[in-house]
Write a protein that holds these residues in place. Structure first.
Motif, PDB file in Angstrom:
ATOM      1  N   SER A  40      -4.205  -0.262  -7.353  1.00 29.66           N
ATOM      2  CA  SER A  40      -2.853   0.023  -6.546  1.00 29.66           C
ATOM      3  C   SER A  40      -1.793  -0.232  -7.499  1.00 29.66           C
ATOM      4  CB  SER A  40      -3.035  -1.068  -5.481  1.00 29.66           C
ATOM      5  OG  SER A  40      -1.673  -1.069  -4.998  1.00 29.66           O
ATOM      6  N   ALA A  48       0.754  -1.223  -0.044  1.00 33.95           N
ATOM      7  CA  ALA A  48       0.020  -0.078  -0.124  1.00 33.95           C
ATOM      8  C   ALA A  48       0.941   1.385  -0.004  1.00 33.95           C
ATOM      9  CB  ALA A  48      -0.878  -0.046   1.118  1.00 33.95           C
ATOM     10  N   PHE A  54      -1.725   4.800  -5.692  1.00 29.49           N
ATOM     11  CA  PHE A  54      -2.930   4.367  -6.342  1.00 29.49           C
ATOM     12  C   PHE A  54      -2.914   5.260  -7.811  1.00 29.49           C
ATOM     13  CE2 PHE A  54      -3.868   3.041  -2.164  1.00 29.49           C
ATOM     14  CZ  PHE A  54      -4.628   1.994  -2.513  1.00 29.49           C
TER      15      PHE A  54
END
Length: 410
Positions: free
Chosen positions: A141, A132, A135
Motif C-alpha cells: 500500500s 486505502a 498500491f
C-alpha cells in the motif's frame, strides 16, 4: 506518469488524470484527504472536550478544517501554493488516536516495544500506508500516494525519535518513504508550508479552545483579573508546557493581554446570542492579529517575492507567540485540568491499555480485515504490536469504548 517537478512527484507513478480540466496535483491531494476514511473519523475524536458531549464544541474534524482555512490564507499571502498548505492543515491530525493527547500518551507507553507512538509519525503512516487508495507494483500500500510537497508540508517534526524527546515524525519502519519525501530537503528543517500549518494549528488551538472553554462555562477571566497568584500559576503552567519564556517574562505579556479590550467579551459571557457574537468577534480579531503579525514579520525579513518550500522560515514575533501560548495555557489550566477531569482521563487510559492487551492476545481474529493480513505478515512481536497499535489508533472515541466493551464481554 512521472512528474518533471520533484515537488509534484508521487511515490507510485500514476496515469495522468483530468486532462484539459486544469486540476493540478495539489488539488488532487486535497481531494484525497477530504474523501479519506481517516478524515471522516476525526468527527468523533476529541479535540479538548470529549467528542459528542456538546453540540457547540469542536472535534478534531472541525479543528482541522479551521487550521486548513487559516493556513491556506496565510500561505497564499506568503506565496506558498494554497492547496499544499490546505492539505497540510486538513491532514495534520489524521494520526491522532482516540481521546486526544491523553490517548496519545497512553499509546506511547504501550508501544514502547515497537518504537513508541506519536500522532505526527502516525499521520505519516496513515497518509503513506494505512489509507486505502493506491498500491505499488509489488502489491504494498502507498496510502493516499500524495505528492512530495504535500507530504513534506504535514511534517511538523521531520526526524525520527531521539532519546529524551517526545516529538518525532517517523517510525523506524516508515524510514523508506520518509527518505523519499525528504529528498532534497535540508536535514531536520521544516518547509515553509509545514511552518505555516504549525502556526495555524497553534492559532486555532489557542483561540478556539478558549472560545469553547468560555462557552462551556469552564473558563472565565475573573480569577485572572483579580488574583495575582492565579496569574503567576498560569504563567508557570505555560512556561512548563507551551513556551520557552520564563514565567516572569510571561507575566508581563499576560498583564498586557488581559488589559486588551478585545478580551472583554470573555469576562462577560452569558451564553446569549449577543454574547456569542461578541466572543466570535474576539476570536476573529485574535486570529487576524496572530496571522498578520507572522506574515508581516516574515515579509520584513525575506522580502516581497513569493516564498515557498525552503526559501524562507516563518517569523513569529516574540510577544505574539507568547500571547498565543498564554491562551493555550488557559485551555490547559481551566478546561483540560478542571476538577474531575483526571478521573475521566484515567478511565480513557485504562480502556486503551485493556484494548491493546486484549487485541494482542486475540489477534488476528478480532482485527479489522484491513489490519489482520498485516498482523499475519508481520515478522516479529514488535511488528505485530505495531499493527495492533495502528488498529487502536484508527478508532474514534466511541469506537474505542465500544470495542473495549465488546471484547470485555465476549
Amino acid at each position: 506518469m512521472i512528474s518533471d517537478d520533484p515537488d509534484a512527484e508521487r511515490l507510485v507513478a500514476e496515469p495522468a488524470k483530468d486532462a484539459g480540466h486544469g486540476r493540478g496535483p495539489y488539488e488532487r491531494d486535497r481531494a484525497r484527504v477530504l474523501h479519506s476514511a481517516a478524515f471522516r473519523r476525526l468527527a468523533a475524536k476529541t479535540q479538548v472536550h470529549v467528542a459528542g458531549t456538546d453540540d457547540f464544541l469542536r472535534t478534531r474534524l472541525t479543528h482541522s478544517l479551521e487550521v486548513a482555512q487559516i493556513a491556506r490564507e496565510m500561505g497564499a499571502r506568503l506565496g506558498c501554493d494554497p492547496d499544499v498548505v490546505d492539505v497540510a492543515g486538513l491532514a495534520h491530525d489524521l494520526g491522532h488516536p482516540p481521546f486526544g493527547h491523553n490517548g496519545e500518551d497512553a499509546l506511547d507507553d504501550l508501544a514502547r516495544p515497537c518504537g513508541g507512538f506519536e500522532g505526527n509519525a502516525q499521520t505519516l503512516r496513515v497518509l503513506t500506508r494505512l489509507e486505502a487508495k493506491v498500491f505499488a507494483p509489488d502489491g504494498s500500500s502507498a496510502g493516499l500516494n500524495l505528492t512530495r510537497a504535500a507530504l513534506d508540508a504535514t511534517g511538523k517534526y521531520p526526524w525520527p525519535r531521539r532519546p529524551g524527546q517526545r516529538k518525532f515524525g517517523v517510525y523506524a519502519d516508515d524510514t523508506a518513504v520518509f527518505d523519499w519525501l525528504r529528498r532534497g530537503a535540508p536535514a531536520q528543517a521544516r518547509s515553509l508550508e509545514a511552518q505555516v500549518m504549525d502556526w495555524a494549528d497553534d492559532v486555532a488551538y489557542s483561540v478556539h479552545d478558549v472560545e469553547d472553554g468560555v462557552h462551556g462555562g469552564y473558563l472565565t477571566l475573573d480569577r485572572l483579573l483579580d488574583d495575582p497568584d492565579e496569574r503567576a500559576a498560569l504563567c508557570a503552567d505555560v512556561a512548563a508546557v507551551y513556551s520557552p519564556e520564563s514565567a516572569v517574562d510571561l507575566s508581563a505579556v499576560l498583564v498586557d493581554l488581559l488589559g486588551d479590550p478585545v478580551l472583554a467579551p470573555l469576562a462577560d459571557y452569558d451564553g446569549s446570542h449577543r454574547a456569542q457574537a461578541a466572543v466570535k468577534a474576539t476570536t476573529s480579531v485574535l486570529t487576524g492579529r496572530f496571522v498578520v503579525a507572522a506574515v508581516s514579520a516574515t515579509r520584513r525579513r525575506f522580502g516581497a517575492a513569493p516564498l515557498r518550500r525552503y526559501a524562507a522560515d516563518l517569523v513569529v514575533p516574540r510577544d505574539i507567540r507568547a500571547q498565543c501560548a498564554l491562551l493555550k495555557g488557559m485551555a490547559l489550566r481551566y478546561v483540560m485540568r478542571r476538577p474531575g477531569a483526571e478521573s475521566r482521563y484515567a478511565r480513557q487510559r485504562e480502556i486503551l491499555r485493556d484494548l491493546v492487551h486484549r487485541l494482542t492476545e486475540r489477534a488476528p481474529d478480532v482485527l479489522d480485515p484491513v489490519f489482520a493480513p498485516w498482523w499475519k505478515a508481520a515478522p516479529d512481536d514488535a511488528a505485530r504490536l505495531r499493527v495492533v497499535i495502528d488498529q487502536v489508533a484508527s478508532l474514534t472515541d466511541p469506537g474505542a469504548t465500544d470495542w473495549h466493551r465488546r471484547l470485555s464481554t465476549s
